[in-house]
Write a protein that holds these residues in place. Structure first.
Motif, mmCIF file in Angstrom:
data_model
loop_
_atom_site.group_PDB
_atom_site.id
_atom_site.type_symbol
_atom_site.label_atom_id
_atom_site.label_comp_id
_atom_site.label_asym_id
_atom_site.label_seq_id
_atom_site.Cartn_x
_atom_site.Cartn_y
_atom_site.Cartn_z
ATOM 1 N N LEU A 30 0.836 -1.197 0.000
ATOM 2 C CA LEU A 30 0.000 0.000 0.000
ATOM 3 C C LEU A 30 0.872 1.248 0.000
ATOM 4 N N VAL A 31 0.408 2.292 -0.700
ATOM 5 C CA VAL A 31 1.121 3.563 -0.769
ATOM 6 C C VAL A 31 0.214 4.665 -0.237
ATOM 7 N N ASP A 32 0.741 5.465 0.700
ATOM 8 C CA ASP A 32 0.051 6.635 1.231
ATOM 9 C C ASP A 32 0.921 7.861 0.952
ATOM 10 N N LEU A 33 0.287 8.974 0.590
ATOM 11 C CA LEU A 33 1.008 10.222 0.336
ATOM 12 C C LEU A 33 0.298 11.378 1.015
ATOM 13 N N ALA A 34 1.058 12.392 1.396
ATOM 14 C CA ALA A 34 0.486 13.609 1.967
ATOM 15 C C ALA A 34 1.415 14.775 1.642
ATOM 16 N N ALA A 35 0.806 15.924 1.368
ATOM 17 C CA ALA A 35 1.560 17.150 1.118
ATOM 18 C C ALA A 35 0.762 18.304 1.709
ATOM 19 N N GLY A 36 1.471 19.275 2.275
ATOM 20 C CA GLY A 36 0.746 20.372 2.895
ATOM 21 C C GLY A 36 1.563 21.637 2.978
ATOM 22 N N TYR A 37 0.906 22.651 3.514
ATOM 23 C CA TYR A 37 1.530 23.954 3.715
ATOM 24 C C TYR A 37 1.041 24.493 5.053
ATOM 25 N N ALA A 38 1.957 25.106 5.809
ATOM 26 C CA ALA A 38 1.592 25.618 7.125
ATOM 27 C C ALA A 38 1.868 27.116 7.217
ATOM 28 N N TRP A 39 0.959 27.808 7.890
ATOM 29 C CA TRP A 39 1.129 29.210 8.253
ATOM 30 C C TRP A 39 1.351 29.259 9.752
ATOM 31 N N GLU A 40 1.337 30.455 10.345
ATOM 32 C CA GLU A 40 1.535 30.572 11.788
ATOM 33 C C GLU A 40 0.430 29.875 12.580
ATOM 34 N N GLU A 41 -0.805 30.025 12.175
ATOM 35 C CA GLU A 41 -1.931 29.493 12.936
ATOM 36 C C GLU A 41 -2.699 28.372 12.220
ATOM 37 N N ALA A 42 -2.366 28.090 10.976
ATOM 38 C CA ALA A 42 -3.164 27.132 10.208
ATOM 39 C C ALA A 42 -2.265 26.229 9.373
ATOM 40 N N ARG A 43 -2.854 25.129 8.953
ATOM 41 C CA ARG A 43 -2.152 24.177 8.101
ATOM 42 C C ARG A 43 -3.185 23.529 7.181
ATOM 43 N N ILE A 44 -2.831 23.365 5.912
ATOM 44 C CA ILE A 44 -3.695 22.659 4.962
ATOM 45 C C ILE A 44 -2.905 21.474 4.411
ATOM 46 N N THR A 45 -3.557 20.323 4.353
ATOM 47 C CA THR A 45 -2.894 19.093 3.925
ATOM 48 C C THR A 45 -3.782 18.347 2.927
ATOM 49 N N ALA A 46 -3.215 17.952 1.800
ATOM 50 C CA ALA A 46 -3.886 17.061 0.848
ATOM 51 C C ALA A 46 -3.275 15.681 1.057
ATOM 52 N N TYR A 47 -4.123 14.653 1.064
ATOM 53 C CA TYR A 47 -3.618 13.314 1.368
ATOM 54 C C TYR A 47 -4.339 12.258 0.530
ATOM 55 N N ALA A 48 -3.693 11.118 0.408
ATOM 56 C CA ALA A 48 -4.289 9.941 -0.242
ATOM 57 C C ALA A 48 -3.785 8.709 0.491
ATOM 58 N N THR A 49 -4.702 7.847 0.900
ATOM 59 C CA THR A 49 -4.339 6.559 1.492
ATOM 60 C C THR A 49 -4.755 5.462 0.511
ATOM 61 N N ASN A 50 -3.981 4.396 0.458
ATOM 62 C CA ASN A 50 -4.191 3.323 -0.523
ATOM 63 C C ASN A 50 -4.308 3.950 -1.915
ATOM 64 N N LEU A 51 -3.307 4.728 -2.268
ATOM 65 C CA LEU A 51 -3.298 5.549 -3.486
ATOM 66 C C LEU A 51 -3.718 4.799 -4.743
ATOM 67 N N PHE A 52 -3.313 3.569 -4.913
ATOM 68 C CA PHE A 52 -3.616 2.820 -6.133
ATOM 69 C C PHE A 52 -4.861 1.947 -5.989
ATOM 70 N N ASP A 53 -5.649 2.163 -4.936
ATOM 71 C CA ASP A 53 -6.916 1.473 -4.683
ATOM 72 C C ASP A 53 -6.755 -0.049 -4.767
ATOM 73 N N LYS A 54 -5.727 -0.555 -4.098
ATOM 74 C CA LYS A 54 -5.454 -1.993 -4.072
ATOM 75 C C LYS A 54 -6.534 -2.711 -3.258
ATOM 76 N N GLU A 55 -7.147 -3.736 -3.836
ATOM 77 C CA GLU A 55 -8.119 -4.548 -3.106
ATOM 78 C C GLU A 55 -7.372 -5.691 -2.429
ATOM 79 N N TYR A 56 -7.548 -5.807 -1.126
ATOM 80 C CA TYR A 56 -6.847 -6.845 -0.373
ATOM 81 C C TYR A 56 -7.733 -7.329 0.779
ATOM 82 N N PHE A 57 -7.511 -8.571 1.167
ATOM 83 C CA PHE A 57 -8.287 -9.181 2.237
ATOM 84 C C PHE A 57 -7.497 -9.162 3.543
#
Length: 83
Positions: A30-57
């Motif tokens: 599984l591949v997870d990615l996250a990228a973001g930007y932070a200010w003094e009081e705030a932070r914004i983050t874009a993320y993806a978990t199971n990036l390639f939508d792998k089906e697993y049991f």
């Protein structure tokens, strides 16, 4: 920006004495990615978990019987603010 790769080798789903043929679960990665930007009081983050939508049991009772699937792909944006 950060990333994470996790891998699970194949494994038996049920290890019980009365199960003659335990179900073999396939390995997966599984591949997870996250990228973001932070200010003094705030932070914004874009993320993806199971990036390639792998089906697993995670568990399988038997062929054609109950099973538990792992988490699907999730993509989102998170905003954190301190006040």
């Amino acid at each position: 920006m950060n990333g994470h790769f996790s891998a699970q080798s194949s494994t038996s789903s049920r290890l019980e004495p009365y199960v003659p043929q335990p179900v073999e679960l396939a390995g997966y990665g599984l591949v997870d990615l996250a990228a973001g930007y932070a200010w003094e009081e705030a932070r914004i983050t874009a993320y993806a978990t199971n990036l390639f939508d792998k089906e697993y049991f995670l568990y399988e009772y038997g062929p054609g019987a109950m099973a538990t699937l792992g988490d699907r792909r999730e993509v989102g944006i998170r905003l954190d603010d301190r006040f």
